[in-house]
Motif scaffolding. Structure first.
Motif, short mmCIF file in Angstrom:
data_model
loop_
_atom_site.label_atom_id
_atom_site.label_comp_id
_atom_site.label_asym_id
_atom_site.label_seq_id
_atom_site.Cartn_x
_atom_site.Cartn_y
_atom_site.Cartn_z
N PRO A 393 88.27 27.00 26.12
CA PRO A 393 86.89 27.11 25.64
C PRO A 393 85.91 27.60 26.71
O PRO A 393 84.81 28.06 26.38
N ASP A 394 86.30 27.54 27.97
CA ASP A 394 85.42 27.98 29.05
C ASP A 394 85.67 29.43 29.45
O ASP A 394 85.04 29.93 30.40
N PHE A 395 86.58 30.12 28.73
CA PHE A 395 86.84 31.53 29.07
C PHE A 395 85.57 32.34 28.91
O PHE A 395 84.88 32.25 27.89
N SER A 396 85.25 33.16 29.91
CA SER A 396 84.04 33.98 29.87
C SER A 396 84.38 35.43 30.18
O SER A 396 85.01 35.72 31.21
N GLY A 397 83.95 36.32 29.32
CA GLY A 397 84.17 37.73 29.56
C GLY A 397 83.36 38.25 30.73
O GLY A 397 83.74 39.21 31.40
N ASP A 402 90.43 34.88 37.83
CA ASP A 402 91.09 35.90 38.64
C ASP A 402 92.48 36.22 38.11
O ASP A 402 92.99 37.33 38.29
N GLU A 403 93.10 35.25 37.42
CA GLU A 403 94.46 35.44 36.91
C GLU A 403 94.50 36.22 35.61
O GLU A 403 95.58 36.58 35.14
N PHE A 404 93.34 36.49 35.02
CA PHE A 404 93.32 37.23 33.76
C PHE A 404 93.43 38.72 34.07
O PHE A 404 92.57 39.30 34.71
N LEU A 405 94.49 39.35 33.58
CA LEU A 405 94.86 40.69 34.03
C LEU A 405 94.95 41.72 32.92
O LEU A 405 95.58 42.77 33.09
N LEU A 406 94.34 41.46 31.78
CA LEU A 406 94.44 42.40 30.67
C LEU A 406 93.29 43.41 30.63
O LEU A 406 93.24 44.24 29.73
N GLY A 407 92.37 43.33 31.59
CA GLY A 407 91.27 44.28 31.61
C GLY A 407 90.28 44.01 30.48
O GLY A 407 90.50 43.18 29.61
N TRP A 412 88.09 40.85 25.06
CA TRP A 412 88.88 39.67 24.71
C TRP A 412 87.98 38.47 24.39
O TRP A 412 88.29 37.68 23.50
N ASP A 413 86.88 38.35 25.12
CA ASP A 413 85.94 37.27 24.84
C ASP A 413 85.33 37.41 23.46
O ASP A 413 85.05 36.43 22.77
N SER A 414 85.13 38.66 23.03
CA SER A 414 84.50 38.91 21.73
C SER A 414 85.46 38.66 20.56
O SER A 414 85.01 38.42 19.44
N ILE A 415 86.76 38.72 20.81
CA ILE A 415 87.72 38.58 19.71
C ILE A 415 88.39 37.21 19.70
O ILE A 415 88.96 36.81 18.68
#
Length: 512
Positions: A393-397, A402-407, A412-415
Motif C-alpha cells: 500500500p505504500d508503493f509510490s510511483g 530501489d528494487e523496483f526495476l520495471l521502469g 504501475w502506480d496508476s494501474i
C-alpha cells in the motif's frame, strides 16, 4: 507458420510469452550496460529507474526470424536505393537511421519533429540504439548494416517507412514514423513478419464501408478506421479498446488480428465499429521516454476521445455507443465509465478482462508458464517479486523502491489499484462479460466468479463462456491454452461476433 529451427522457435515463443504478460518497458536516461548472453542480466539504466531483467524479457515482443536476403547492402553507411532522393520521407527516414548508427545523435535529433524533441534527448537516442543492438545480438549476431528501405503505409497522422536492420543471422524491420512535414516523429522495431490471418469468411465487404479517422489531436493524435454498414442508419457503434502492450488498430498479436475480425464481422451484421492504433504503438518512442506515463493516458483518455469523435458522425446513433475492451482494455471499462463526463457510453463488452488487479493476474500467468516449462525459474521469480511490490500500500510511483526495476513507475502506480469488478458495482451501464475457458492469461474459473459476486445485485449484466477459446478468442484443443497458439493464423469464430451483435441490437437507446 513452420519454424524448422528449434532454437529459433523456442526463442520466438519465449519472447511471445513475455510480451503478452507485461506492458512496454521504458528506456532510461543513462548509458546501458553491456551483456554477454540471452540468459544473463542487463542493466538498461542506472539509478532508481534501472531495469535489470533478463534481456530476452525486455523486448516489447520477439521479432520475427527472417532469412538473410541476397543483395542487401553489407555496410553501415546510407542505404543504397535508386529512388531514395525522389521521396523526401524515405530520404529523411534513412538519414535518421544512418545518423544513429554513425553516432550522430545530435543530427538525428535535429531532424526530428517538435513533439519527439520534447520527449527525448541525444543521450536517450544513444541508449536506445545501443541497447537495441545489444539485446538482439545474442540471437541475431553482430549488426552488419542496413538493407532496403520502403514506404510501407500512410495514414492521417504518419507516413511509415520501414528500414531493414541486417544482422549476421537475421533481419529485423525497423519502422520510422514521419509527420506531414517529413520530420521523424517516432520509431519502433517491427516485431513480427510471419503469416497472419486473412479476413474472416463471415466478413461481407460489400455490406459496409470504411473511412480513415483521427482520434484526438496534437502530439498524440491516433489514426483509426470507422467501419460503417451500408444503409441510411443511424447505426449502433462499438469502440474497440486493446489490451496491454503496443498494438495496432487490429490488435495484431503475431498471426492474429482479432479487432479486424471483430470490426468486419460486426459491420457485416449492421453494427458500426471504430478501432484505432494504440498510443503505445503509434507513439512508441515518445511514450517510452515519458516517466509520467499512466494507464489513463494509455487507455482511458483515448477511448473517451473516440466516443467524442462519434458524436459528430451522422450515420452513428450517439445514444448507442458501446465500448468493447479486451484484456487490459476490459479491465479499464469501469474506469472509462467513471470518467465519461459526457455520458456517451451506453454499455460495454468486457472481453477477457480481469476482475482483479493487473499484478495478481500477472503473477498467476507466470506461475502457469513456469509449470509448463515455457519460462525459466529466473524469469518467474523476477516478475513475481516485482509484481508483489505493487501490492504494498505504500508503493509510490513518484518514489519507487530501489528494487523496483520495471521502469515507468508512475504507470504501475496508476494501474496497481484498478479492480474492475469492484469498480463496476455502483455503475448502471449494461455489461456483457465474455470469456474463453481455455484462457491462461485471464483464467475464467478465477475471474468470472469474482465478476458475478461483485455484480450479483445488478440485473443488467450478462455472461458468455466459450469452452474452446483462448485469450484472443481463437479456438484450440486441451484444457488450457499455450502461447504457441497465437502463431496460428486463424480468426475469431463467428459465434462470438454473433453473440456481441445480438447483445448490442437488444439494447434500447439510452433515452428510452
Amino acid at each position: 507458420m513452420v519454424l524448422k529451427n528449434p532454437i529459433r522457435k523456442k526463442s520466438l515463443v519465449f519472447g511471445l510469452v513475455i510480451s503478452l504478460c507485461i506492458p512496454t518497458i521504458a528506456y532510461g536516461k543513462e548509458p546501458a550496460a553491456r551483456s554477454n548472453s540471452a540468459g544473463q542480466i542487463i542493466n538498461l539504466v542506472k539509478g532508481t529507474n534501472a531495469a535489470s531483467i533478463p534481456i530476452a524479457l525486455n523486448l516489447p515482443s520477439s521479432p520475427a526470424f527472417v532469412p538473410k536476403k541476397k543483395g542487401v547492402l553489407a555496410g553501415k553507411g546510407p542505404i543504397a536505393e535508386a529512388n531514395i532522393h525522389q521521396d523526401l520521407f524515405l530520404q529523411n527516414a534513412v538519414q535518421f537511421a544512418s545518423d544513429m548508427e554513425a553516432g550522430n545523435y545530435g543530427q538525428a535529433l535535429k531532424s526530428s519533429s517538435r513533439p519527439l524533441k520534447k520527449s527525448i534527448s541525444e543521450q536517450w537516442l544513444e541508449i536506445y540504439w545501443t541497447t537495441l543492438k545489444q539485446q538482439l545480438q545474442p540471437q541475431a549476431g553482430s549488426f552488419i548494416g542496413f538493407g532496403t528501405a520502403a514506404v510501407k503505409e500512410s495514414n492521417r497522422v504518419h507516413k511509415n517507412v520501414e528500414v531493414e536492420l541486417q544482422f549476421e543471422r537475421v533481419m529485423y524491420p525497423f519502422t520510422l514514423r514521419l509527420d506531414r512535414s517529413g520530420k521523424v516523429d517516432d520509431f519502433q522495431l517491427t516485431t513480427y513478419t510471419g503469416l497472419v490471418a486473412s479476413d474472416p469468411a463471415y466478413s461481407n465487404p460489400h455490406s459496409f464501408t470504411e473511412k480513415d479517422v483521427v482520434i484526438g489531436k496534437g502530439d498524440f493524435a491516433l489514426p483509426g478506421t470507422l467501419s460503417i454498414p451500408k444503409g441510411k442508419g443511424p447505426f449502433p457503434v462499438v469502440v474497440l479498446v486493446q489490451g496491454s502492450g503496443a498494438t495496432d488498430k487490429d490488435e495484431t498479436a503475431y498471426a492474429l488480428k482479432p479487432f479486424r475480425d471483430m470490426a468486419h464481422g460486426l459491420a457485416s451484421k449492421g453494427i458500426a465499429v471504430l478501432r484505432y492504433n494504440k498510443r503505445t504503438f503509434e507513439h512508441a518512442a515518445k511514450i517510452s521516454a515519458d516517466q509520467n506515463h499512466t494507464v489513463d493516458k494509455e487507455t482511458t483518455d483515448d477511448a473517451l476521445l473516440a466516443t467524442r469523435l462519434l458524436e459528430k458522425e451522422k450515420k452513428i446513433n450517439d445514444e448507442q455507443i458501446y465500448m468493447l475492451g479486451h484484456s487490459q482494455g476490459g479491465m479499464m471499462v469501469p474506469q472509462m465509465i467513471n470518467q465519461d463526463k459526457r455520458q456517451n457510453i451506453a454499455g460495454a463488452i468486457v472481453m477477457g478482462g480481469p476482475a482483479r488487479t493487473f499484478q495478481d493476474v500477472g503473477i498467476d500467468q507466470f506461475h502457469y508458464l513456469l509449470s509448463i516449462g515455457q519460462i525459466p525459474q529466473q524469469a518467474a521469480e523476477f516478475y513475481t517479486t516485482q509484481f508483489e511490490m505493487l501490492n504494498d500500500p505504500d508503493f509510490s510511483g513518484e518514489n519507487p523502491p530501489d528494487e523496483f526495476l520495471l521502469g515507468q513507475a508512475m504507470f504501475w502506480d496508476s494501474i496497481n489499484d484498478i479492480r474492475a469488478a469492484e469498480m463496476a458495482k455502483e455503475q448502471n451501464e449494461p455489461l456483457l462479460i465474455i470469456q474463453g475457458e481455455r484462457d491462461y492469461q485471464v483464467v475464467s474459473d478465477i475471474e468470472i466468479p469474482i465478476w458475478k459476486e461483485e455484480l450479483s445485485h445488478r440485473n443488467n449484466v450478462e455472461y458468455r463462456l466459450y469452452p474452446k477459446l483462448n485469450h484472443f478468442f481463437t479456438e484450440g484443443e486441451g484444457e488450457m491454452s499455450l502461447p504457441a497458439e497465437y502463431l496460428a493464423p486463424v480468426n475469431i469464430p463467428e459465434y462470438v461476433v454473433h453473440d456481441i451483435a445480438e447483445w448490442v441490437k437488444s439494447k434500447p437507446n439510452k433515452s428510452e
